[in-house]
Design a protein around this motif. Structure first.
Motif, PDB file in Angstrom:
ATOM      1  N   UNK A   1       0.815  -1.182   0.000  1.00  9.62           N
ATOM      2  CA  UNK A   1       0.000   0.000   0.000  1.00  9.62           C
ATOM      3  C   UNK A   1       0.872   1.265   0.000  1.00  9.62           C
ATOM      4  N   UNK A   2       2.009   1.190   0.651  1.00  9.90           N
ATOM      5  CA  UNK A   2       2.932   2.325   0.642  1.00  9.90           C
ATOM      6  C   UNK A   2       3.429   2.598  -0.778  1.00  9.90           C
ATOM      7  N   UNK A   3       3.699   1.540  -1.527  1.00 11.14           N
ATOM      8  CA  UNK A   3       4.168   1.696  -2.908  1.00 11.14           C
ATOM      9  C   UNK A   3       3.088   2.331  -3.780  1.00 11.14           C
ATOM     10  N   UNK A   4       1.840   1.972  -3.547  1.00 10.31           N
ATOM     11  CA  UNK A   4       0.745   2.583  -4.300  1.00 10.31           C
ATOM     12  C   UNK A   4       0.643   4.081  -4.004  1.00 10.31           C
ATOM     13  N   UNK A   5       0.745   4.437  -2.731  1.00 13.08           N
ATOM     14  CA  UNK A   5       0.643   5.857  -2.353  1.00 13.08           C
ATOM     15  C   UNK A   5       1.826   6.654  -2.898  1.00 13.08           C
ATOM     16  N   UNK A   6       3.011   6.114  -2.755  1.00 14.69           N
ATOM     17  CA  UNK A   6       4.189   6.806  -3.254  1.00 14.69           C
ATOM     18  C   UNK A   6       4.162   6.921  -4.778  1.00 14.69           C
ATOM     19  N   UNK A   7       3.813   5.845  -5.446  1.00 11.27           N
ATOM     20  CA  UNK A   7       3.741   5.865  -6.907  1.00 11.27           C
ATOM     21  C   UNK A   7       2.682   6.824  -7.417  1.00 11.27           C
ATOM     22  N   UNK A   8       1.532   6.866  -6.759  1.00  8.05           N
ATOM     23  CA  UNK A   8       0.483   7.771  -7.217  1.00  8.05           C
ATOM     24  C   UNK A   8       0.851   9.231  -6.939  1.00  8.05           C
ATOM     25  N   UNK A   9       1.537   9.497  -5.832  1.00  3.43           N
ATOM     26  CA  UNK A   9       1.966  10.873  -5.553  1.00  3.43           C
ATOM     27  C   UNK A   9       2.987  11.349  -6.580  1.00  3.43           C
ATOM     28  N   UNK A  10       3.917  10.494  -6.917  1.00  2.00           N
ATOM     29  CA  UNK A  10       4.922  10.846  -7.934  1.00  2.00           C
ATOM     30  C   UNK A  10       4.255  11.019  -9.297  1.00  2.00           C
ATOM     31  N   UNK A  11       3.293  10.166  -9.593  1.00  2.00           N
ATOM     32  CA  UNK A  11       2.569  10.264 -10.865  1.00  2.00           C
ATOM     33  C   UNK A  11       1.778  11.576 -10.937  1.00  2.00           C
ATOM     34  N   UNK A  12       1.112  11.950  -9.856  1.00  2.00           N
ATOM     35  CA  UNK A  12       0.367  13.210  -9.828  1.00  2.00           C
ATOM     36  C   UNK A  12       1.273  14.418  -9.935  1.00  2.00           C
ATOM     37  N   UNK A  13       2.432  14.353  -9.277  1.00  2.00           N
ATOM     38  CA  UNK A  13       3.389  15.455  -9.368  1.00  2.00           C
ATOM     39  C   UNK A  13       3.940  15.589 -10.782  1.00  2.00           C
ATOM     40  N   UNK A  14       4.237  14.477 -11.411  1.00  2.00           N
ATOM     41  CA  UNK A  14       4.741  14.513 -12.787  1.00  2.00           C
ATOM     42  C   UNK A  14       3.682  15.033 -13.755  1.00  2.00           C
ATOM     43  N   UNK A  15       2.435  14.643 -13.538  1.00  2.00           N
ATOM     44  CA  UNK A  15       1.363  15.117 -14.404  1.00  2.00           C
ATOM     45  C   UNK A  15       1.141  16.616 -14.228  1.00  2.00           C
ATOM     46  N   UNK A  16       1.186  17.097 -12.988  1.00  2.00           N
ATOM     47  CA  UNK A  16       1.021  18.525 -12.735  1.00  2.00           C
ATOM     48  C   UNK A  16       2.188  19.321 -13.315  1.00  2.00           C
ATOM     49  N   UNK A  17       3.400  18.795 -13.192  1.00  2.00           N
ATOM     50  CA  UNK A  17       4.565  19.468 -13.762  1.00  2.00           C
ATOM     51  C   UNK A  17       4.454  19.550 -15.285  1.00  2.00           C
ATOM     52  N   UNK A  18       4.019  18.451 -15.912  1.00  2.00           N
ATOM     53  CA  UNK A  18       3.860  18.453 -17.365  1.00  2.00           C
ATOM     54  C   UNK A  18       2.772  19.433 -17.797  1.00  2.00           C
TER      55      UNK A  18
END
Length: 89
Positions: A1-18
């Motif tokens: 579950x930690x990997x899901x939260x970390x992966x989704x946070x990084x994915x959201x940050x990358x999407x917002x940056x793009x």
């Protein structure tokens, strides 16, 4: 579950940056866009994880991506060339 939260946070940050680099003229300040992408992504991961249960990493990340995209799209302003003035203005 930690990997899901970390992966989704990084994915959201990358999407917002793009989105900030692709559409800077149609988005508000960076201080609003980056947290919105991360929060939408974490909420999407939470909803998808609650619906599917454990052991579904890729669908959870896909749900995070979809909700993050939807929340970032709510921040978009109309393009200047399509903005029309009202008759009373």
């Amino acid at each position: 579950m930690f990997l899901e939260a970390l992966g989704s946070a990084v994915l959201g940050l990358a999407l917002a940056w793009a989105a900030l680099h692709r559409l800077p003229h149609r988005l508000p300040s960076r201080a609003l866009v980056l947290p919105t992408g991360v929060a939408g992504s974490l909420f999407g991961a939470f909803v998808t994880h609650s619906a599917l249960g454990t052991g579904h990493l890729l669908p959870v990340l896909a749900g995070a991506l979809i909700v993050s995209t939807a929340s970032l799209s709510l921040l978009l302003r109309p393009a200047e060339r399509f903005r029309r003035r009202s008759a009373t203005a």
